[in-house]
Scaffold this active site. Sequence first.
Site, mmCIF file in Angstrom:
data_model
loop_
_atom_site.group_PDB
_atom_site.id
_atom_site.type_symbol
_atom_site.label_atom_id
_atom_site.label_comp_id
_atom_site.label_asym_id
_atom_site.label_seq_id
_atom_site.Cartn_x
_atom_site.Cartn_y
_atom_site.Cartn_z
ATOM 1 N N ARG A 17 0.841 -1.215 0.000
ATOM 2 C CA ARG A 17 0.000 0.000 0.000
ATOM 3 C C ARG A 17 0.870 1.257 0.000
ATOM 4 N NH1 ARG A 17 -0.915 4.877 2.528
ATOM 5 N NH2 ARG A 17 -0.299 3.904 4.488
ATOM 6 N N ASP A 18 1.557 1.489 1.081
ATOM 7 C CA ASP A 18 2.336 2.730 1.233
ATOM 8 C C ASP A 18 3.488 2.796 0.232
ATOM 9 O OD1 ASP A 18 3.387 5.058 2.228
ATOM 10 O OD2 ASP A 18 3.953 4.265 4.179
ATOM 11 N N HIS A 209 6.525 4.538 12.626
ATOM 12 C CA HIS A 209 6.548 4.514 11.162
ATOM 13 C C HIS A 209 7.522 5.601 10.692
ATOM 14 C CE1 HIS A 209 4.161 3.844 7.279
ATOM 15 N NE2 HIS A 209 4.926 4.884 6.985
ATOM 16 N N HIS A 211 10.588 7.202 8.101
ATOM 17 C CA HIS A 211 10.989 7.230 6.695
ATOM 18 C C HIS A 211 12.487 7.431 6.580
ATOM 19 C CE1 HIS A 211 6.610 8.082 6.166
ATOM 20 N NE2 HIS A 211 6.814 7.102 5.315
ATOM 21 N N CYS A 242 8.087 9.534 -3.106
ATOM 22 C CA CYS A 242 7.220 10.110 -4.133
ATOM 23 C C CYS A 242 8.019 11.129 -4.935
ATOM 24 C CB CYS A 242 6.001 10.772 -3.504
ATOM 25 S SG CYS A 242 4.965 11.586 -4.723
ATOM 26 N N ASN A 251 10.040 4.478 2.774
ATOM 27 C CA ASN A 251 9.904 3.885 4.104
ATOM 28 C C ASN A 251 11.203 3.186 4.520
ATOM 29 O OD1 ASN A 251 6.904 4.119 4.872
ATOM 30 N ND2 ASN A 251 6.820 3.433 2.750
HETATM 31 MG MG MG Z 1 5.315 5.615 4.939
#
Ligand code: MG
Length: 298
Positions: A17-18, A209, A211, A242, A251
């Site tokens: 997903r991410d 979470h 990055h 992105c 990530n």
């Molecule tokens: Mg992320």
Amino acid sequence: MYKIDIDKVKIFEVCPRDGLQNIKEFIKTDQKIRLVNMLTDAGCEAIEVTSFVHPKWVPQLADAAEVLSSITMNPNIVYNALIPNIKGLERAIASGLKEVVTIMSASEAHNKKNLNMSIADSLAQMKEINDVARVHGIRVRSYIATSFGCPMQGKIAPEYVAEIAAELERIGSYEISLGDTTGMSEPVLSYKVVKAVKRTLSKSRLAVHFHRSGGIEFANILASLQAGVDVIDSAVGGLGGCPYAPGAKGNIATEVLVEMLDRMGIETGIDLAKIQKAAEYAKSLDPYASCVEGGSDE
Ligand code: MG
């Protein structure tokens, strides 16, 4: 003696997903299915498979229902999808999911920009989602984005993040994940935020979470472990950057995280060789992998 009081970590794998959502070129549905199956085979405990955000916003994941109905599910693994609202929850229910993920931000400015509503409105909506999910026996995991700082608003007080987390626990989120959305954190802040949030939670599990930010992300992981976190989000191949949004970095790479935890004697249940294979495959799906990998993403 130096030691960490954790012998087992749950890795929450977010690549399907991410990791994939921002890739412009559409990845074939059978390639997504293959990736999830490889992650299942590697022994991942929890996999964020897709998202029920409207395809207009995330066209890459328009095949959410098809992916979910086609993957080979292992009953010991938790599969879930990000949902933005009740409509997304209804689609998740129709897909037979037992867990969904919701998101909001600790920054009023970021929440407004990302979700087009205030933090108070987000919390009200999330309560409604949790109430419906509970009736259907679905567990809810919630992200708090920008928990370690916001590019628009600047510093976010750890106590404020803790307040939001406490509210998410109150409305029933079983797990809360603190997002370092644009990779702004450092180890001392990571420790402080995790400690502050852990102090307020009595039953919800806490995750982090992070990055990629040139290596600082693994120092953040270590600080979080020292502060008592035992759930870590990561994506095979370190996907998730992105190219169209400067500041949105990839990530934490699951295969590196697993290798680090293995060496530390901390169990993850993940097979290192298999997760490395899954990472190679994930990177082959990402046309930008070469420009976001290995610290060249600064
Ligand atoms: Mg992320």
